[in-house]
Enzyme design. Sequence first.
Site, PDB file in Angstrom:
ATOM      1  N   LYS A  13       0.825  -1.220   0.000  1.00  0.00           N
ATOM      2  CA  LYS A  13       0.000   0.000   0.000  1.00  0.00           C
ATOM      3  C   LYS A  13       0.857   1.267   0.000  1.00  0.00           C
ATOM      4  O   LYS A  13       2.043   1.233   0.359  1.00  0.00           O
ATOM      5  CB  LYS A  13      -0.917   0.015   1.229  1.00  0.00           C
ATOM      6  CG  LYS A  13      -0.160   0.043   2.567  1.00  0.00           C
ATOM      7  CD  LYS A  13       0.073   1.432   3.101  1.00  0.00           C
ATOM      8  CE  LYS A  13       1.299   1.753   3.847  1.00  0.00           C
ATOM      9  NZ  LYS A  13       2.209   1.195   4.583  1.00  0.00           N
ATOM     10  N   SER A 147       4.771  -5.771   5.874  1.00  0.00           N
ATOM     11  CA  SER A 147       4.371  -6.593   7.025  1.00  0.00           C
ATOM     12  C   SER A 147       2.890  -6.939   6.932  1.00  0.00           C
ATOM     13  O   SER A 147       2.476  -8.059   7.230  1.00  0.00           O
ATOM     14  CB  SER A 147       4.672  -5.867   8.347  1.00  0.00           C
ATOM     15  OG  SER A 147       3.962  -4.657   8.424  1.00  0.00           O
ATOM     16  N   ASP A 205      -2.960  -0.662   7.199  1.00  0.00           N
ATOM     17  CA  ASP A 205      -2.203  -1.408   6.182  1.00  0.00           C
ATOM     18  C   ASP A 205      -2.859  -2.751   5.867  1.00  0.00           C
ATOM     19  O   ASP A 205      -2.993  -3.136   4.702  1.00  0.00           O
ATOM     20  CB  ASP A 205      -0.757  -1.648   6.658  1.00  0.00           C
ATOM     21  CG  ASP A 205       0.047  -0.359   6.739  1.00  0.00           C
ATOM     22  OD1 ASP A 205      -0.524   0.702   6.473  1.00  0.00           O
ATOM     23  OD2 ASP A 205       1.243  -0.422   7.080  1.00  0.00           O
TER      24      ASP A 205
HETATM   25  N1  ATP Z   1       8.067 -11.172   2.471  1.00  0.00           N
HETATM   26  C1  ATP Z   1       8.166 -11.251   3.791  1.00  0.00           C
HETATM   27  N2  ATP Z   1       8.433 -12.423   4.386  1.00  0.00           N
HETATM   28  C2  ATP Z   1       8.525 -12.506   5.723  1.00  0.00           C
HETATM   29  N3  ATP Z   1       8.394 -11.451   6.567  1.00  0.00           N
HETATM   30  C3  ATP Z   1       8.139 -10.265   6.040  1.00  0.00           C
HETATM   31  C4  ATP Z   1       8.015 -10.094   4.627  1.00  0.00           C
HETATM   32  N4  ATP Z   1       7.754  -8.799   4.406  1.00  0.00           N
HETATM   33  C5  ATP Z   1       7.739  -8.193   5.622  1.00  0.00           C
HETATM   34  N5  ATP Z   1       7.956  -9.059   6.605  1.00  0.00           N
HETATM   35  C6  ATP Z   1       8.011  -8.774   8.056  1.00  0.00           C
HETATM   36  O1  ATP Z   1       7.620  -7.432   8.234  1.00  0.00           O
HETATM   37  C7  ATP Z   1       8.656  -6.645   8.832  1.00  0.00           C
HETATM   38  C8  ATP Z   1       8.697  -5.272   8.204  1.00  0.00           C
HETATM   39  O2  ATP Z   1       7.608  -4.580   8.691  1.00  0.00           O
HETATM   40  P1  ATP Z   1       7.572  -3.008   8.887  1.00  0.00           P
HETATM   41  O3  ATP Z   1       6.212  -2.707   9.336  1.00  0.00           O
HETATM   42  O4  ATP Z   1       8.719  -2.538   9.723  1.00  0.00           O
HETATM   43  O5  ATP Z   1       7.818  -2.442   7.417  1.00  0.00           O
HETATM   44  P2  ATP Z   1       6.789  -2.278   6.214  1.00  0.00           P
HETATM   45  O6  ATP Z   1       5.542  -3.009   6.537  1.00  0.00           O
HETATM   46  O7  ATP Z   1       7.494  -2.666   4.962  1.00  0.00           O
HETATM   47  O8  ATP Z   1       6.546  -0.710   6.197  1.00  0.00           O
HETATM   48  P3  ATP Z   1       5.264   0.155   6.744  1.00  0.00           P
HETATM   49  O9  ATP Z   1       4.708  -0.576   7.923  1.00  0.00           O
HETATM   50  O10 ATP Z   1       5.828   1.478   7.114  1.00  0.00           O
HETATM   51  O11 ATP Z   1       4.360   0.227   5.571  1.00  0.00           O
HETATM   52  C9  ATP Z   1       9.930  -7.431   8.567  1.00  0.00           C
HETATM   53  O12 ATP Z   1      10.863  -7.160   9.609  1.00  0.00           O
HETATM   54  C10 ATP Z   1       9.437  -8.880   8.591  1.00  0.00           C
HETATM   55  O13 ATP Z   1       9.370  -9.336   9.914  1.00  0.00           O
HETATM   56  C1  MEV Z   2       3.049   4.638  10.568  1.00  0.00           C
HETATM   57  C2  MEV Z   2       1.728   3.943  10.291  1.00  0.00           C
HETATM   58  O1  MEV Z   2       0.685   4.924  10.421  1.00  0.00           O
HETATM   59  C3  MEV Z   2       1.641   3.453   8.869  1.00  0.00           C
HETATM   60  C4  MEV Z   2       2.626   2.403   8.496  1.00  0.00           C
HETATM   61  O2  MEV Z   2       2.387   2.014   7.168  1.00  0.00           O
HETATM   62  C5  MEV Z   2       1.536   2.840  11.279  1.00  0.00           C
HETATM   63  C6  MEV Z   2       0.132   2.279  11.308  1.00  0.00           C
HETATM   64  O3  MEV Z   2      -0.804   2.933  10.848  1.00  0.00           O
HETATM   65  O4  MEV Z   2      -0.012   1.173  11.842  1.00  0.00           O
HETATM   66 MG    MG Z   3       4.415  -2.598   8.308  1.00  0.00          MG
END
Ligand code: ATP
Ligand code: MEV
Ligand code: MG
Length: 397
Positions: A13, A147, A205
Site C-alpha cells: 500500500k 508486514s 495497512d
Molecule cells: N516477504 C516477507 N516475508 C517474511 N516477513 C516479512 C516479509 N515482508 C515483511 N515481513 C516482516 O515485516 C517486517 C517489516 O515490517 P515493517 O512494518 O517494519 O515495514 P513495512 O511493513 O514494509 O513498512 P510500513 O509498515 O511502514 O508500511 C519485517 O521485519 C518482517 O518481519
Molecule cells: C506509521 C503507520 O501509520 C503506517 C505504516 O504504514 C503505522 C500504522 O498505521 O499502523
Molecule cells: Mg508494516
Amino acid sequence: MWRRELAVSAPGKVILHGEHAVVLGKVALAVALDLRTFLRLRPGAEGRLSVSLPGVGVRRSWDSPGLRALRGRIAADEDESKSPSVEQLDALREFAGIAAGASAPESLATLAFLYMCLAISAKYGDVPSVEIVVWSELPTGAGLGSSAAYAVCLAAALLMVCGAISCPLQEGESTSRWTEEELTLINSWAFRGERVIHGNPSGVDNAVGTWGGALRYQAGKITPLKRVPTLRILLTNTKVPRSTKTLVAGVKEKILKFPAIMNPVLDSIDAISQECQSVLEAMPANPSPEHYPVLEEFFDINQHHLNVLGVGHPSLDRLCQVTASHSLHSKLTGAGGGGCGITLLPPDTSPLAVEAAKQDLCACGFECWETKIGAPGVTLHSCSSLSAQVLHALAQS
Ligand SMILES: Nc1ncnc2c1ncn2[C@@H]1O[C@H](COP(=O)(O)OP(=O)(O)OP(=O)(O)O)[C@@H](O)[C@H]1O
Ligand SMILES: C[C@@](O)(CCO)CC(=O)[O-]
Ligand SMILES: [Mg+2]
C-alpha cells in the site's frame, strides 16, 4: 488434511495522507499498490508444518505434536483483548529459539507466523500439515506495507486450511476472491499478525491489503473511496532501513512529552486527509487541472508535519529537494525515517521532467519507479496462473 496446491497474494500500500496520525484515531487515505506478496501453499508430510520466507532468510519446520503442546500453553493465556500477550510471545520465542527483545526481520516474521498458525488452528481446526512459502515483490521495511501484506496472506491461507473460510477457487479457474464476511475475518486475523510485528498498528495497512482499491480508514472504520481519479505517482525508495515499530513508539513518546504542541499537528494532518478526500472525490466529475496544485500543497504541508512528528530523515529531505528542483512535490509514505517517498505527477508533467527527476533520484542512490494504484486486495490463485517470475521465486525456496 489439505490436498491442493494454491497461492494467495496481497498488495502493498501507499498512504497518501494520515500515517502516524491514524494510529491515534485520525483519518488516513491509503491505496493498494501493484506490488504484491505471494504465498504458496501445498500439502506437506503428515505431521509436519514447514515455512520458508526467502525475503528474510527463514526456513523452518516443526512437528505437529510439538506445536500442539505449545498451542496448549498459548491458548491458556488467550486474553479478551485479542492482542498477543507478553506471556504468549515469550512462549513462542522460547520455542523458536528467538532471544527476548529480538527485532530482526526474521525473528518478527517467524514469531508472527507461529502466533497466527497456533491461534487460528486453536480456534478453527488442527495444526495443519502444509508447506508454506512466502515471497514478495515489495521491499521489506520500506513503508509499503510489506508486514501487512505478509500477515494478510498468512491469515487467508491459514484460515482456509483450517476450514474457517471457503476455498472459492473452482477447478479450472485462475483467480478468485472471498466474500465480504470472509474478508472481514481475514482482516481481523491479519491485524493480530501485524500486532506481533508492529506493536501498536492502526490497522490501515492490513485493511488495504485485504480489500485493495482506495480507502479511508479511521479507528477501525473502513470506507472504500469510489470514483477516485487515476493518480500518477512516482515511488522512490531511499533504501534507508527503519522499523515501523520503533518510529510509531517514538511518535507516541513525543506526544506524551509535548501534548499541547503535538496534538494540533495531528489535528492538522487529519484535516489534510479529509480535504484531500473531498478533492479526490470531486475530480472525476470535474477533471480540471486546477486540483493538482492543491494536492501538491497538501503533500508539502504534510511532509513538514511529519518532520515535526520526528519521522523525517535526511534522505527524505534530499528526495523532496531533488523533486522540487523539477517542480514536483513529494512526501514520505508509511512510517518514514527513511524508506519510501511518493511524488505526485500531474497529467501535464512532461515525460522529460519525469525522466530527469528519476535520473537525479537514482544518482542519490535511490531506486524509483512509476506505480499504478488501486490494485485488488487479497486474492486466491491457481499456481499455474502465476507469472513465470513469481513461480520461479517461490520455487527457489
Ligand atoms: N516477504 C516477507 N516475508 C517474511 N516477513 C516479512 C516479509 N515482508 C515483511 N515481513 C516482516 O515485516 C517486517 C517489516 O515490517 P515493517 O512494518 O517494519 O515495514 P513495512 O511493513 O514494509 O513498512 P510500513 O509498515 O511502514 O508500511 C519485517 O521485519 C518482517 O518481519
Ligand atoms: C506509521 C503507520 O501509520 C503506517 C505504516 O504504514 C503505522 C500504522 O498505521 O499502523
Ligand atoms: Mg508494516
